[in-house]
Design an enzyme around this catalytic site. Structure first.
Site, PDB file in Angstrom:
ATOM      1  N   TYR A 305       0.847  -1.191   0.000  1.00 50.31           N
ATOM      2  CA  TYR A 305       0.000   0.000   0.000  1.00 50.31           C
ATOM      3  C   TYR A 305       0.883   1.241   0.000  1.00 50.31           C
ATOM      4  O   TYR A 305       2.018   1.231   0.458  1.00 50.31           O
ATOM      5  CB  TYR A 305      -0.963   0.012   1.193  1.00 50.31           C
ATOM      6  CG  TYR A 305      -0.312   0.115   2.557  1.00 50.31           C
ATOM      7  CD1 TYR A 305      -0.029   1.349   3.140  1.00 50.31           C
ATOM      8  CD2 TYR A 305      -0.011  -1.043   3.284  1.00 50.31           C
ATOM      9  CE1 TYR A 305       0.564   1.444   4.393  1.00 50.31           C
ATOM     10  CE2 TYR A 305       0.582  -0.949   4.537  1.00 50.31           C
ATOM     11  CZ  TYR A 305       0.871   0.284   5.078  1.00 50.31           C
ATOM     12  OH  TYR A 305       1.449   0.377   6.310  1.00 50.31           O
ATOM     13  N   SER A 318       7.192   5.317  16.051  1.00 53.75           N
ATOM     14  CA  SER A 318       7.303   4.295  15.007  1.00 53.75           C
ATOM     15  C   SER A 318       6.200   4.408  13.960  1.00 53.75           C
ATOM     16  O   SER A 318       6.215   3.663  12.977  1.00 53.75           O
ATOM     17  CB  SER A 318       7.297   2.899  15.629  1.00 53.75           C
ATOM     18  OG  SER A 318       6.086   2.661  16.317  1.00 53.75           O
ATOM     19  N   GLY A 319       5.255   5.317  14.162  1.00 52.36           N
ATOM     20  CA  GLY A 319       4.283   5.570  13.102  1.00 52.36           C
ATOM     21  C   GLY A 319       2.853   5.181  13.391  1.00 52.36           C
ATOM     22  O   GLY A 319       2.057   4.986  12.454  1.00 52.36           O
ATOM     23  N   HIS A 323      -6.098   8.611  12.451  1.00 57.04           N
ATOM     24  CA  HIS A 323      -6.164   9.371  11.196  1.00 57.04           C
ATOM     25  C   HIS A 323      -7.416   9.028  10.386  1.00 57.04           C
ATOM     26  O   HIS A 323      -8.128   8.058  10.680  1.00 57.04           O
ATOM     27  CB  HIS A 323      -4.911   9.117  10.359  1.00 57.04           C
ATOM     28  CG  HIS A 323      -4.739   7.693   9.903  1.00 57.04           C
ATOM     29  ND1 HIS A 323      -5.482   7.108   8.905  1.00 57.04           N
ATOM     30  CD2 HIS A 323      -3.873   6.719  10.321  1.00 57.04           C
ATOM     31  CE1 HIS A 323      -5.105   5.864   8.714  1.00 57.04           C
ATOM     32  NE2 HIS A 323      -4.125   5.596   9.574  1.00 57.04           N
ATOM     33  N   HIS A 339      -3.213  -1.518   9.676  1.00 56.34           N
ATOM     34  CA  HIS A 339      -1.876  -2.054   9.956  1.00 56.34           C
ATOM     35  C   HIS A 339      -1.352  -1.555  11.302  1.00 56.34           C
ATOM     36  O   HIS A 339      -0.157  -1.514  11.541  1.00 56.34           O
ATOM     37  CB  HIS A 339      -0.907  -1.684   8.837  1.00 56.34           C
ATOM     38  CG  HIS A 339      -1.171  -2.406   7.555  1.00 56.34           C
ATOM     39  ND1 HIS A 339      -2.077  -1.951   6.630  1.00 56.34           N
ATOM     40  CD2 HIS A 339      -0.658  -3.580   7.054  1.00 56.34           C
ATOM     41  CE1 HIS A 339      -2.125  -2.793   5.604  1.00 56.34           C
ATOM     42  NE2 HIS A 339      -1.272  -3.795   5.839  1.00 56.34           N
ATOM     43  N   CYS A 341      -2.725   1.441  12.988  1.00 54.39           N
ATOM     44  CA  CYS A 341      -3.284   2.757  13.314  1.00 54.39           C
ATOM     45  C   CYS A 341      -4.759   2.639  13.658  1.00 54.39           C
ATOM     46  O   CYS A 341      -5.400   1.612  13.417  1.00 54.39           O
ATOM     47  CB  CYS A 341      -3.110   3.710  12.131  1.00 54.39           C
ATOM     48  SG  CYS A 341      -1.401   4.187  11.806  1.00 54.39           S
TER      49      CYS A 341
END
Length: 413
Positions: A305, A318-319, A323, A339, A341
């Site tokens: 993706y 780390s992200g 959102h 994944h 989030c």
């Protein structure tokens, strides 16, 4: 300091008054040694400190000794320009006084020395001197974080040292000198040594809403180790807003928002799918980005993706974000497909983005993911119990601050 010589002198005067039956007159008589103006004791004492414009080495103890066989020292007090006392010890025979705690670097000191001669007549001498400043290589400086501003109630205070401090006794000296205050007052609070150069401070359970929090260092001039002295550091002031908490239940796929303990919104979400489960635990908002490019390569996902994501509120380095995920609206409120989030509709994400700020609390429950790390991937400080947190303090197990250190850090009142 040993004040016993002075006490014996006063008692002697009292007994003399009683014996003569003359009240104060006998003790104040011009014929008695104690009625005389104190003489200059310069010739009676020797001082180990600097002479003239030279500066004392703060690494070395100070010493005042009585010269000759007649007379003795009765008392010595040493203070710096701020009125902070230096601990010292007077020998039982009154022949020697010396400091028992280190001097501060780059400071001004005044010593008041009291003596008496063989007849009991009082002597006085005032000595002044300055201490030198250790080299810059020895200066231990503290940088407080975050930057000044308004934050959520979950924002820890950080202290970054420019040099490592590993010795437990040295850490205790540093920690006693780092002060954090909150108005209104927070419940409890202590420092935690993340590593040899980083400390975090948090209260027992979040900061009060609408509080002013200040952090400052009293380390300047303080000896930490033989090779390290405290340097000057810039203080910090931050404020908090409302207590904002987002609780994501990964089991029922909803995120509930509370303001000051009252529910104000409930949002359908999707969290991490099997193999990419969202971390459980308390996280703190680290920042917000209107748009973020997210790719499978950044997390090593097998399914490809490459998406531009909007209204992204970051909670880990780390992200992990909260959102907008318009592509998964059919799953939001029903199943976990991300994944890692927390995804929601664009309108809900925009509301969340506008409502939350750095330091606000984002908590995940009922996920099959691992627990949030306390340190290293954001602010997971609140995932440690109060007991575990206090164990990370160099002062753990002590009931009182070190009296010598306190005397040097605070003026007497």
């Amino acid at each position: 300091m040993n004040h016993s010589p002075r006490i014996r002198t006063v008692l002697g005067c009292t007994l003399l008054v009683a014996a003569l039956g003359a009240g104060v007159t006998a003790c104040g008589s011009s014929g008695h040694p104690l009625s005389a103006k104190p003489y200059d004791a310069a010739s009676q004492i020797s001082f180990s400190g600097p002479v003239g414009s030279k500066k004392a080495d703060p690494d070395k103890a100070l010493e005042v000794t009585s010269q000759g066989d007649e007379g003795r020292i009765t008392d010595v007090t040493a203070t710096d320009a701020l009125g902070r006392y230096v601990a010292g010890e007077l020998s039982a025979d009154g022949r020697r006084w010396h400091t028992t705690s280190p001097l501060a670097a780059d400071a001004q000191y005044t010593l008041h020395v009291s003596t008496e001669d063989e007849d009991g007549a009082p002597g006085r001498k005032v000595l002044t001197f300055e201490t030198g400043n250790p080299s810059k290589e020895k200066a231990l400086k503290v940088t407080f974080g975050p930057e000044g501003g308004k934050y959520g109630v979950g924002q820890p205070i950080t202290a970054e040292l420019n040099k490592p401090v590993k010795d437990p006794k040295a850490r205790a000296i540093v920690e006693r000198a780092l002060k954090v205050d909150s108005k209104p007052a927070a419940d409890g609070g202590s420092w935690y040594w993340v590593d040899s150069k980083e400390l975090h401070y948090r209260p027992k359970e979040y900061w009060p809403a609408h509080a002013t929090i200040t952090a400052h260092s009293n380390l300047a001039g303080i000896k930490v180790t033989d090779r390290l002295w405290g340097g000057k550091s810039k203080p910090l002031t931050i404020t908090t807003g409302d207590r904002m908490e987002a609780v994501t239940d990964a089991g029922n796929h909803y995120l509930t928002v509370y303001r000051n303990g009252e529910e104000i919104n409930s949002i359908p979400v999707t969290t991490g799918k099997p193999g990419f489960e969202t971390r459980n635990g308390v996280k703190v908002v680290l920042g917000q980005e209107y748009s973020v490019r997210m790719t499978s390569a950044s997390i090593g996902a097998a399914d490809f993706y490459d998406k531009e994501v909007y209204y992204a509120t970051r909670v880990t380095w780390s992200g992990e974000y909260v959102h907008a995920a318009p592509w998964s609206e059919g799953s939001q409120g029903n199943e976990n497909t991300s994944h890692g989030c927390t995804g929601m509709s664009t309108s809900d994400a925009a509301w969340f983005y506008d409502t939350f700020r750095k330091g606000d609390i984002v908590k995940v429950i009922n996920s099959y993911g691992e627990d949030m790390d306390p340190f290293g991937n954001g602010f997971g400080d609140w995932n440690l119990s109060e007991k575990k947190w206090t164990e990370g303090s160099a002062l753990s197990g002590t009931d009182k601050p070190d009296p010598v250190q306190q005397a040097r850090l605070s003026p007497e009142v």
